[in-house]
Design a protein around this motif. Structure first.
Motif, PDB file in Angstrom:
ATOM      1  N   VAL A   1     -76.993  51.056   2.599  1.00 14.46           N
ATOM      2  CA  VAL A   1     -78.274  50.479   2.932  1.00 14.46           C
ATOM      3  C   VAL A   1     -78.791  49.988   1.804  1.00 14.46           C
ATOM      4  CG1 VAL A   1     -80.613  51.342   3.698  1.00 14.46           C
ATOM      5  CG2 VAL A   1     -78.742  52.250   4.753  1.00 14.46           C
ATOM      6  N   TYR A   2     -79.196  49.019   1.588  1.00 12.01           N
ATOM      7  CA  TYR A   2     -79.885  48.372   0.451  1.00 12.01           C
ATOM      8  C   TYR A   2     -81.303  47.810   0.839  1.00 12.01           C
ATOM      9  CZ  TYR A   2     -75.152  46.823  -0.266  1.00 12.01           C
ATOM     10  OH  TYR A   2     -73.722  46.945  -0.695  1.00 12.01           O
ATOM     11  N   VAL A   3     -82.157  48.184   0.058  1.00  5.27           N
ATOM     12  CA  VAL A   3     -83.718  48.142   0.197  1.00  5.27           C
ATOM     13  C   VAL A   3     -83.971  46.845  -0.556  1.00  5.27           C
ATOM     14  CG1 VAL A   3     -86.028  48.837  -0.216  1.00  5.27           C
ATOM     15  CG2 VAL A   3     -84.136  50.607   0.536  1.00  5.27           C
ATOM     16  N   TYR A   4     -84.407  45.837   0.043  1.00  6.43           N
ATOM     17  CA  TYR A   4     -84.681  44.552  -0.245  1.00  6.43           C
ATOM     18  C   TYR A   4     -86.278  44.509  -0.538  1.00  6.43           C
ATOM     19  CZ  TYR A   4     -80.227  42.460   0.426  1.00  6.43           C
ATOM     20  OH  TYR A   4     -78.788  42.666   0.482  1.00  6.43           O
ATOM     21  N   GLU A   5     -86.674  44.623  -1.781  1.00  7.00           N
ATOM     22  CA  GLU A   5     -88.081  44.557  -1.851  1.00  7.00           C
ATOM     23  C   GLU A   5     -89.023  43.262  -1.786  1.00  7.00           C
ATOM     24  OE1 GLU A   5     -88.888  46.326  -5.743  1.00  7.00           O
ATOM     25  OE2 GLU A   5     -87.851  48.299  -4.902  1.00  7.00           O
TER      26      GLU A   5
ATOM     27  N   SER B   1     -79.185  46.971  -7.579  1.00  2.75           N
ATOM     28  CA  SER B   1     -77.823  47.215  -7.571  1.00  2.75           C
ATOM     29  C   SER B   1     -77.654  48.427  -8.306  1.00  2.75           C
ATOM     30  CB  SER B   1     -77.159  46.304  -7.791  1.00  2.75           C
ATOM     31  OG  SER B   1     -75.772  46.346  -7.718  1.00  2.75           O
ATOM     32  N   THR B   2     -77.162  49.650  -7.622  1.00  4.32           N
ATOM     33  CA  THR B   2     -76.709  50.878  -8.241  1.00  4.32           C
ATOM     34  C   THR B   2     -75.321  50.637  -9.091  1.00  4.32           C
ATOM     35  OG1 THR B   2     -76.088  51.819  -6.214  1.00  4.32           O
ATOM     36  CG2 THR B   2     -78.053  52.356  -7.074  1.00  4.32           C
ATOM     37  N   ARG B   3     -74.486  49.681  -8.071  1.00  9.11           N
ATOM     38  CA  ARG B   3     -73.174  49.352  -8.467  1.00  9.11           C
ATOM     39  C   ARG B   3     -73.307  48.576  -9.973  1.00  9.11           C
ATOM     40  NH1 ARG B   3     -69.871  44.805  -5.426  1.00  9.11           N
ATOM     41  NH2 ARG B   3     -68.377  44.634  -7.444  1.00  9.11           N
TER      42      ARG B   3
ATOM     43  N   LYS C   1     -81.262  42.337  -8.627  1.00  9.29           N
ATOM     44  CA  LYS C   1     -80.761  40.956  -8.008  1.00  9.29           C
ATOM     45  C   LYS C   1     -81.829  40.444  -7.188  1.00  9.29           C
ATOM     46  CE  LYS C   1     -75.921  42.813  -8.013  1.00  9.29           C
ATOM     47  NZ  LYS C   1     -74.724  43.064  -7.052  1.00  9.29           N
ATOM     48  N   ASP C   2     -81.776  38.907  -7.258  1.00 16.00           N
ATOM     49  CA  ASP C   2     -82.910  38.455  -6.480  1.00 16.00           C
ATOM     50  C   ASP C   2     -81.977  37.653  -5.031  1.00 16.00           C
ATOM     51  OD1 ASP C   2     -84.541  38.583  -8.274  1.00 16.00           O
ATOM     52  OD2 ASP C   2     -83.882  36.709  -9.540  1.00 16.00           O
ATOM     53  N   ILE C   3     -82.596  37.802  -4.045  1.00 17.63           N
ATOM     54  CA  ILE C   3     -81.955  37.509  -2.899  1.00 17.63           C
ATOM     55  C   ILE C   3     -83.114  36.102  -2.275  1.00 17.63           C
ATOM     56  CG2 ILE C   3     -81.414  38.178  -0.499  1.00 17.63           C
ATOM     57  CD1 ILE C   3     -80.230  39.651  -2.564  1.00 17.63           C
ATOM     58  N   THR C   4     -82.465  35.073  -1.844  1.00 13.26           N
ATOM     59  CA  THR C   4     -83.352  34.095  -1.333  1.00 13.26           C
ATOM     60  C   THR C   4     -82.738  33.789   0.058  1.00 13.26           C
ATOM     61  OG1 THR C   4     -84.073  33.287  -3.468  1.00 13.26           O
ATOM     62  CG2 THR C   4     -84.456  31.818  -1.861  1.00 13.26           C
ATOM     63  N   VAL C   5     -83.517  33.677   1.057  1.00 14.96           N
ATOM     64  CA  VAL C   5     -83.089  33.114   2.177  1.00 14.96           C
ATOM     65  C   VAL C   5     -83.620  31.711   2.145  1.00 14.96           C
ATOM     66  CG1 VAL C   5     -83.598  33.144   4.980  1.00 14.96           C
ATOM     67  CG2 VAL C   5     -83.698  35.417   3.611  1.00 14.96           C
ATOM     68  N   VAL C   6     -82.402  30.770   1.968  1.00 17.75           N
ATOM     69  CA  VAL C   6     -82.508  29.506   1.780  1.00 17.75           C
ATOM     70  C   VAL C   6     -82.846  28.476   3.072  1.00 17.75           C
ATOM     71  CG1 VAL C   6     -81.268  27.373   0.882  1.00 17.75           C
ATOM     72  CG2 VAL C   6     -81.006  29.808  -0.140  1.00 17.75           C
ATOM     73  N   ASP C   7     -81.842  29.097   4.093  1.00 14.41           N
ATOM     74  CA  ASP C   7     -82.164  28.245   5.236  1.00 14.41           C
ATOM     75  C   ASP C   7     -81.606  29.019   6.461  1.00 14.41           C
ATOM     76  OD1 ASP C   7     -82.380  26.072   7.062  1.00 14.41           O
ATOM     77  OD2 ASP C   7     -80.102  25.380   6.749  1.00 14.41           O
ATOM     78  N   THR C   8     -82.434  29.086   7.492  1.00 15.40           N
ATOM     79  CA  THR C   8     -82.296  29.970   8.841  1.00 15.40           C
ATOM     80  C   THR C   8     -82.784  29.151  10.123  1.00 15.40           C
ATOM     81  OG1 THR C   8     -82.108  32.022   9.867  1.00 15.40           O
ATOM     82  CG2 THR C   8     -84.142  31.570   8.550  1.00 15.40           C
ATOM     83  N   ASN C   9     -82.241  29.231  11.213  1.00 15.46           N
ATOM     84  CA  ASN C   9     -82.870  28.768  12.605  1.00 15.46           C
ATOM     85  C   ASN C   9     -83.085  30.241  13.331  1.00 15.46           C
ATOM     86  OD1 ASN C   9     -80.273  29.593  13.647  1.00 15.46           O
ATOM     87  ND2 ASN C   9     -79.926  27.617  14.395  1.00 15.46           N
ATOM     88  N   TYR C  10     -82.826  31.286  12.601  1.00 19.71           N
ATOM     89  CA  TYR C  10     -83.055  32.744  13.163  1.00 19.71           C
ATOM     90  C   TYR C  10     -82.403  33.043  14.285  1.00 19.71           C
ATOM     91  CZ  TYR C  10     -87.389  32.083  10.428  1.00 19.71           C
ATOM     92  OH  TYR C  10     -88.205  31.842   9.144  1.00 19.71           O
ATOM     93  N   THR C  11     -82.010  32.155  15.183  1.00 16.52           N
ATOM     94  CA  THR C  11     -80.956  32.400  16.419  1.00 16.52           C
ATOM     95  C   THR C  11     -79.476  32.176  16.229  1.00 16.52           C
ATOM     96  OG1 THR C  11     -81.408  30.168  17.257  1.00 16.52           O
ATOM     97  CG2 THR C  11     -83.095  31.803  17.871  1.00 16.52           C
ATOM     98  N   GLU C  12     -79.149  31.608  15.078  1.00 14.27           N
ATOM     99  CA  GLU C  12     -77.796  31.220  14.885  1.00 14.27           C
ATOM    100  C   GLU C  12     -77.177  31.554  13.576  1.00 14.27           C
ATOM    101  OE1 GLU C  12     -74.781  27.465  15.841  1.00 14.27           O
ATOM    102  OE2 GLU C  12     -76.885  27.084  15.392  1.00 14.27           O
ATOM    103  N   TYR C  13     -77.955  31.331  12.667  1.00 14.23           N
ATOM    104  CA  TYR C  13     -77.509  31.057  11.074  1.00 14.23           C
ATOM    105  C   TYR C  13     -78.536  31.165  10.233  1.00 14.23           C
ATOM    106  CZ  TYR C  13     -78.984  26.757  10.028  1.00 14.23           C
ATOM    107  OH  TYR C  13     -79.843  25.612   9.717  1.00 14.23           O
TER     108      TYR C  13
END
Length: 184
Positions: free
Chosen positions: A88-92, A104-106, A111-123
């Motif tokens: 389980v990762y907690v993305y703030e 990242s405990t590892r 680390k930064d996470i960016t949702v660049v592109d999505t159509n929510y239903t497929e990819y």
């Protein structure tokens, strides 16, 4: 030796530019983004990644938005030595919708996470960035199913190549068998 230093310096500059031009999905909606996703594509710029390429399989994750705006991401992956395991990762949340950070405990790094592109239903195309002894980045392609249209795979590969990932660092692994076990 001189060529190696110039090549390394150019790669470092390219990676700094890579992070700077990555923008999140416009009008990102974390509620629409919630639910089951499969990581069906991966591009990674770490030299340590190469030995593991052939061992990777599609992994499954569950995105669970929290009331405070953070997101819990449970990922299942399989390895020959430990079998199917979940983490389980907690993305703030950050001030920018579609951009998260996590510790990242590892790697003992944020680390930064960016949702660049999505159509929510497929990819969804997601960019991960971390700075350690140098800057590392990763692009993941997530799908609501384990098989995506060729146009979506091409979009992921084009995005990765445009950010300087070598062609050989971009892969679409095979499916994992029974991970997570049926019932999850």
């Amino acid at each position: 030796m001189r060529i190696a230093l110039v090549t390394t310096a150019m790669a470092m500059l390219l990676l700094q530019e890579v992070k700077a031009d990555v923008q999140p999905q416009k009008n990102f909606d974390v509620q629409k983004f919630s639910g089951k996703w499969y990581r069906v594509g991966l591009a990674y710029d770490s030299p340590g990644f190469a030995p593991y390429r052939s061992k990777l399989t599609i992994s499954m994750g569950m995105v669970d938005p929290q009331s405070n705006g953070d997101v819990n991401m449970t990922m299942w992956s399989i390895s020959r030595s430990t079998g199917c395991k979940s983490r389980v990762y907690v993305y703030e949340k950050t001030d920018t919708p579609g951009v998260f950070s996590y510790f990242s405990t590892r790697h003992n790094k944020v680390k930064d996470i960016t949702v660049v592109d999505t159509n929510y239903t497929e990819y969804a195309i997601v960019f991960k960035f971390k700075k350690m002894n140098r800057e590392y980045s990763q692009v993941s392609l997530y799908g609501r199913t384990q098989k995506l249209r060729p146009e979506v795979i091409d979009k992921f590969k084009t995005f990765s190549l445009a950010r300087g990932f070598p062609k050989e660092s971009i892969l679409t692994p095979p499916a994992a068998e029974n991970c997570p076990p049926s019932g999850n």
